[in-house]
Design a protein around this motif. Structure first.
Motif, PDB file in Angstrom:
ATOM      1  N   ALA A 123       0.798  -1.521   0.060  1.00  0.00           N
ATOM      2  CA  ALA A 123      -0.078   0.127   0.081  1.00  0.00           C
ATOM      3  C   ALA A 123       0.826   1.106   0.159  1.00  0.00           C
ATOM      4  CB  ALA A 123      -1.057  -0.017   1.010  1.00  0.00           C
ATOM      5  N   SER A 124       2.113   1.132  -0.146  1.00  0.00           N
ATOM      6  CA  SER A 124       3.053   2.324  -0.157  1.00  0.00           C
ATOM      7  C   SER A 124       4.374   2.074  -0.726  1.00  0.00           C
ATOM      8  CB  SER A 124       3.132   3.192   1.100  1.00  0.00           C
ATOM      9  OG  SER A 124       4.224   2.781   1.810  1.00  0.00           O
ATOM     10  N   ASP A 125       4.927   2.759  -1.515  1.00  0.00           N
ATOM     11  CA  ASP A 125       6.172   2.714  -1.938  1.00  0.00           C
ATOM     12  C   ASP A 125       7.330   2.388  -1.062  1.00  0.00           C
ATOM     13  OD1 ASP A 125       5.055   2.762  -4.745  1.00  0.00           O
ATOM     14  OD2 ASP A 125       6.010   4.695  -4.910  1.00  0.00           O
ATOM     15  N   LEU A 126       7.253   3.175   0.081  1.00  0.00           N
ATOM     16  CA  LEU A 126       8.278   3.029   1.048  1.00  0.00           C
ATOM     17  C   LEU A 126       8.195   1.577   1.740  1.00  0.00           C
ATOM     18  CD1 LEU A 126       9.870   5.487   1.751  1.00  0.00           C
ATOM     19  CD2 LEU A 126       8.841   5.685   3.880  1.00  0.00           C
ATOM     20  N   MET A 127       7.105   1.104   1.766  1.00  0.00           N
ATOM     21  CA  MET A 127       6.914  -0.316   2.503  1.00  0.00           C
ATOM     22  C   MET A 127       7.346  -0.958   1.406  1.00  0.00           C
ATOM     23  SD  MET A 127       3.720  -0.470   5.105  1.00  0.00           S
ATOM     24  CE  MET A 127       2.252  -0.080   3.459  1.00  0.00           C
ATOM     25  N   ALA A 128       7.168  -0.867   0.092  1.00  0.00           N
ATOM     26  CA  ALA A 128       7.268  -1.892  -0.936  1.00  0.00           C
ATOM     27  C   ALA A 128       8.733  -2.005  -0.966  1.00  0.00           C
ATOM     28  CB  ALA A 128       6.709  -1.325  -2.160  1.00  0.00           C
ATOM     29  N   GLN A 129       9.552  -1.027  -0.620  1.00  0.00           N
ATOM     30  CA  GLN A 129      10.948  -0.934  -0.602  1.00  0.00           C
ATOM     31  C   GLN A 129      11.462  -2.013   0.721  1.00  0.00           C
ATOM     32  OE1 GLN A 129      12.536   3.287  -0.036  1.00  0.00           O
ATOM     33  NE2 GLN A 129      13.811   2.650  -1.997  1.00  0.00           N
ATOM     34  N   GLY A 130      10.935  -1.876   1.630  1.00  0.00           N
ATOM     35  CA  GLY A 130      11.141  -2.914   2.719  1.00  0.00           C
ATOM     36  C   GLY A 130      10.840  -4.374   2.258  1.00  0.00           C
ATOM     37  N   VAL A 131       9.800  -4.422   1.515  1.00  0.00           N
ATOM     38  CA  VAL A 131       9.317  -5.696   1.133  1.00  0.00           C
ATOM     39  C   VAL A 131      10.526  -6.405   0.001  1.00  0.00           C
ATOM     40  CG1 VAL A 131       7.667  -6.918  -0.536  1.00  0.00           C
ATOM     41  CG2 VAL A 131       6.974  -5.428   1.304  1.00  0.00           C
ATOM     42  N   LEU A 132      10.989  -5.352  -0.874  1.00  0.00           N
ATOM     43  CA  LEU A 132      12.049  -6.019  -1.717  1.00  0.00           C
ATOM     44  C   LEU A 132      13.064  -6.166  -1.159  1.00  0.00           C
ATOM     45  CD1 LEU A 132      11.842  -3.105  -4.442  1.00  0.00           C
ATOM     46  CD2 LEU A 132      11.136  -5.580  -4.775  1.00  0.00           C
ATOM     47  N   ASP A 133      13.390  -5.382  -0.005  1.00  0.00           N
ATOM     48  CA  ASP A 133      14.600  -5.971   1.073  1.00  0.00           C
ATOM     49  C   ASP A 133      14.577  -7.252   1.570  1.00  0.00           C
ATOM     50  OD1 ASP A 133      15.802  -3.534   0.643  1.00  0.00           O
ATOM     51  OD2 ASP A 133      15.229  -2.522   2.326  1.00  0.00           O
ATOM     52  N   THR A 134      13.406  -7.578   2.151  1.00  0.00           N
ATOM     53  CA  THR A 134      13.119  -8.887   2.596  1.00  0.00           C
ATOM     54  C   THR A 134      13.303 -10.003   1.689  1.00  0.00           C
ATOM     55  OG1 THR A 134      11.835  -8.132   4.281  1.00  0.00           O
ATOM     56  CG2 THR A 134      11.524 -10.403   4.007  1.00  0.00           C
ATOM     57  N   LEU A 135      12.614  -9.705   0.485  1.00  0.00           N
ATOM     58  CA  LEU A 135      12.506 -10.772  -0.518  1.00  0.00           C
ATOM     59  C   LEU A 135      14.167 -10.831  -1.213  1.00  0.00           C
ATOM     60  CD1 LEU A 135       9.350  -9.634  -2.832  1.00  0.00           C
ATOM     61  CD2 LEU A 135       9.618 -11.190  -0.963  1.00  0.00           C
TER      62      LEU A 135
END
Lengths: 341, 341
Positions: free
Chosen positions: B258-270
DNA sequence: CATGCGTCTGTGAGCGTTCACAGTAGAGAA
DNA sequence: TTCTCTACTGTGAACGCTCACAGACGCATG
């Protein structure tokens, strides 16, 4: 609390005076510091103010005092550059709050285009604000001169370049910060230290480069112009500058970059070129912006004391409005060690 | 231009009247639209204004009209969250400029603490501004109710949650944007689509989750609560949410964040989990912030029309000040395709 | 007892506008 | 001609406050 009544016709100083059984003059005196008012009268007035929900009408006050009790935050940038800069947020926020503590509203003005510049100057020169917090990075900015000529109190953020007029400003110690970073690189064993500087029409660009040069000299490293590249503080320009540096001097083992955003670009280029950070090349940034934390590896950088800068800008502007001479304030920076250097 | 003279005593409407050979009344009429003024008189007044450098004294005007001809931009956020949000910059900037076009100054107010809230409300309720552009994400914000009760024209950015009072607002079509993104993920062949939502006390959190649910249903995919995680819009919360999702449902092949900032975090974890994006898992963001471009891979995301949102906020606020009823405006979003999905 | 001084208080004027109203001039209709 | 209407103009009265001034009072000093 007569909320309903106070809505249709806000209480005036007359209402308070009647309620407190004193005259307008006494109420006014209480409002303005309470000198020459007996404790009894003062208490009565304060109670009446509370009961009536009175709030001073600033327009009426300003009309007679000639002061507006407000301050402009003027941003003169051709592009959106500053609004992307995380430092700007901190600065704006902190200035707003420092002013709010003194009950002074902040009026935000953006003068990107020539038209906006004219409009804002007109507003300011008409005396609608008591002073201006100026954020303008470029040298030869006509706004600075105009404001100075109009006799409007101004405090700039960063030293205004190429300005003959004596104008007050507050700045971080860019030169000292650059020195700290280059010394740090040197101390960690680096000997081929390059730099990516900022635009030379900005104080940061000039001072940080000067600090770099001084420290190289101080450490006994040769001055080498091929080690110096320049960007415009954007990430893309950092990428490009790093490409140029790698081509001109493939043997560099450290880069001092004049902003974190550019440093991100430098990291991108280095990663693409297969150089490991910090093993092969150390990278030092400047600003300690959020980007410094989110980049991989996290950036070693220089923190600028934005909260103190804001506080000092407000303090010196108010002093200037009160009649003091313009002053220059330089605040120390701090080295933040992370992974990249 | 008698710059020197005009500095020590700015020209008043009297000076202009004398200079033009007309009365104050006529000058005032020219200033306020020029109705019922002969062309001759109008020309004379305009010339006199130019010659004297006259600028209206807004305090005097406000004193009698009761209007302040200024607007507050009120930010009520407990943390610094919003100031870090790049959207906020765009919003603030665009609102300032939209107002400047109408010669209305924007007064920036930040109500983080309870104390600041009280102070700002006091200022606003005293009638020092004509209206308020409100940026407040949380439901049950007492400020909204207070302003509404005080009869101050307000336009909120985003739909105020849990608000009984009818209050005007302008918002992006969060639900529609979420639908577009989930449909896009489905269309590209993904069948195990998870989501990381925002806080459920923010309109974005609620609506984007709703859009996700609707679209899953529409596509005939089963509703599965284990595919739903929640963050607070921060990068760190995205990392954490992705960890949770991978644990609960290792077979997911897409995440709508739901936000790009969180998506960055998601990318890190992935990345840390060894999942390739977009080969193994597609990731869709929301906001189209600068972060979306700088992340690797670049984020496919939903663009919110911030320039139009700002313009509409200003337009509807001014309409509200002019007496119109509060209105709700929902503006369409756009899918931006990049590499991550 | 007069004088002076410091503290406190009320009053009138005025800041620069807008607004309501009264008044003028000219054109057209009766 | 006379009346009415419209277009235009000037004037006084606010708006709510601060400031300068004048006056009153108590107290110490000569």
């Amino acid at each position: 609390m007569n909320t309903a009544a106070s809505r249709r016709r806000p209480a005036t100083i007359h209402d308070v005076a009647r309620e407190a059984g004193v005259s307008r003059g006494t109420v006014s005196r209480v409002l303005n510091g309470g000198h020459y008012v007996s404790p009894t009268a003062k208490a009565a007035v304060e109670a009446a103010i509370r009961r009536t929900g009175y709030v001073v009408n600033r327009h009426a006050r300003s009309l007679i005092t000639g002061r507006s009790d407000s301050v402009a935050f003027l941003l003169t940038e051709p592009q959106e550059r500053f609004f992307e800069d995380p430092n700007f947020n901190v600065l704006l926020r902190a200035c707003t709050q420092a002013l709010a503590d003194r009950d002074i509203p902040l009026i935000l003005m953006i003068a990107g285009t020539e038209d906006e510049r004219r409009r804002n100057l007109r507003y300011i020169e008409a005396g609608h604000v008591d002073g201006v917090l100026l954020v303008s990075s470029h040298s030869g900015d006509p706004v600075v001169t105009r404001l100075h000529e109009a006799g409007v109190p101004v405090v700039a953020c960063g030293k205004p370049l190429g300005q003959t007029a004596r104008i007050g400003y507050v700045a971080a110690d860019d030169r000292g910060g650059a020195r700290d970073m280059v010394r740090h690189l040197y101390a960690s064993g680096r000997r081929r230290i390059a730099t990516v500087g900022g635009p030379l029409d900005t104080p940061g660009g000039v001072e940080r480069l000067a600090g770099y040069r001084e420290t190289l000299d101080e450490c006994g490293l040769p001055a080498d112009e091929t080690l110096i590249a320049t960007g415009d503080y954007s990430r893309a320009s950092g990428e490009e500058a790093a490409r140029v540096l790698l081509e001109r001097a493939p043997d560099i083992d450290a880069v001092f970059v004049a902003s974190d955003l550019m440093a991100q670009g430098v990291l991108d280029t280095l990663a693409r070129a297969g150089r490991r950070v910090p093993e092969d090349i150390a990278v030092g940034g400047f600003d300690d912006s959020p980007a410094a934390l989110s980049s991989r590896p996290a950036l070693t950088t220089i923190r600028q004391p934005w909260d103190r800068i804001s506080a000092e800008m407000v303090r010196t502007l108010l002093a200037r409005i009160a009649g003091e001479e313009p002053s220059a304030v330089i605040l120390p920076t701090a080295l933040v060690r992370r992974e990249s250097a």
